[in-house]
Design an enzyme around this catalytic site. Sequence first.
Site, PDB file in Angstrom:
ATOM      1  N   CYS A 117       0.826  -1.205   0.000  1.00  0.00           N
ATOM      2  CA  CYS A 117       0.000   0.000   0.000  1.00  0.00           C
ATOM      3  C   CYS A 117       0.867   1.264   0.000  1.00  0.00           C
ATOM      4  O   CYS A 117       1.508   1.574  -0.984  1.00  0.00           O
ATOM      5  CB  CYS A 117      -1.005  -0.049   1.156  1.00  0.00           C
ATOM      6  SG  CYS A 117      -2.351   1.138   0.912  1.00  0.00           S
ATOM      7  N   HIS A 222      -4.044  -4.929   0.680  1.00  0.00           N
ATOM      8  CA  HIS A 222      -3.554  -5.266   2.019  1.00  0.00           C
ATOM      9  C   HIS A 222      -3.653  -6.764   2.291  1.00  0.00           C
ATOM     10  O   HIS A 222      -4.584  -7.215   2.968  1.00  0.00           O
ATOM     11  CB  HIS A 222      -4.365  -4.506   3.082  1.00  0.00           C
ATOM     12  CG  HIS A 222      -3.953  -3.080   3.231  1.00  0.00           C
ATOM     13  ND1 HIS A 222      -2.884  -2.691   4.009  1.00  0.00           N
ATOM     14  CD2 HIS A 222      -4.449  -1.952   2.680  1.00  0.00           C
ATOM     15  CE1 HIS A 222      -2.744  -1.378   3.939  1.00  0.00           C
ATOM     16  NE2 HIS A 222      -3.677  -0.899   3.140  1.00  0.00           N
ATOM     17  N   GLU A 224      -1.991  -8.513   4.343  1.00  0.00           N
ATOM     18  CA  GLU A 224      -1.829  -8.814   5.778  1.00  0.00           C
ATOM     19  C   GLU A 224      -3.176  -8.798   6.505  1.00  0.00           C
ATOM     20  O   GLU A 224      -3.318  -9.430   7.552  1.00  0.00           O
ATOM     21  CB  GLU A 224      -0.846  -7.830   6.433  1.00  0.00           C
ATOM     22  CG  GLU A 224      -1.426  -6.477   6.858  1.00  0.00           C
ATOM     23  CD  GLU A 224      -1.758  -5.558   5.704  1.00  0.00           C
ATOM     24  OE1 GLU A 224      -1.412  -5.872   4.542  1.00  0.00           O
ATOM     25  OE2 GLU A 224      -2.393  -4.507   5.955  1.00  0.00           O
TER      26      GLU A 224
END
Length: 246
Positions: A117, A222, A224
């Site tokens: 990001c 994202h 994660e």
Amino acid sequence: MGQIKAPLIGLSTHTRPVELFGRPTPFSGLTFPYIEALRAAGGIPMLLPHGAGESELRELVGRLDGLLLPGGVDLDPASYGEERHPACGRIDPAQDALELPLTRLALESDTPLLAICRGLQVLNVALGGTLWQDLASQRPESLDHAQFGPENRLTLVHPVEIEADSMVVRIMGATSIQTNSSHHQAVRELAPGLRAVAHAPDGVIEAVELSDHPFAVGLQWHPEAMFRHYPEMLRPFRALVEAAGG
Ligand code: MN
């Protein structure tokens, strides 16, 4: 018999206003999902605080096996030679001052680098590229990429089409994936040497990679925040750990 060591992966941190005993106190930190994803992929996370000078950064990069640039607030538009647009968000000059030289050092030394990001945007700016400061106001034909609610972290907001001959396609194992989208900025002018290898349906760049580097990859979504529910989203972290010697 040689023992394979888990690679040491540096993660850059952000600053924020913190009060301790009623006094504003400097703080360096990182939201936890990046650390969890890295651990799940077999890496050892090491947080890198702000305020490091050139020689400390050189020492750090020399000892790290890999680097992860996480998400965060907006880069200072001055870092790519622009005036601030009214819709540009909060900036963190200490994080910029840590990450821009850190990124250049990682690239110089062929240190494996995964940039997520904001991290992708740092990678682009470190190499001389520029950003859309706000997609909605500067590129109104864009989809709504800025989905920041807690419920959006697992929402598949838009598809991403990945170039068939890219490193990112080998990492993700598919030419078409669905991702979350929690960004209001994106790459505008791509930096020299970077390749845009994945796009949203509106043409917004969703992944970049550096051709003449063993592993320098940026993702605009994202992973994660998704890997526990979408196991394929652990793949970028595994690829980083593998490139770092794991
Ligand atoms: Mn997006």
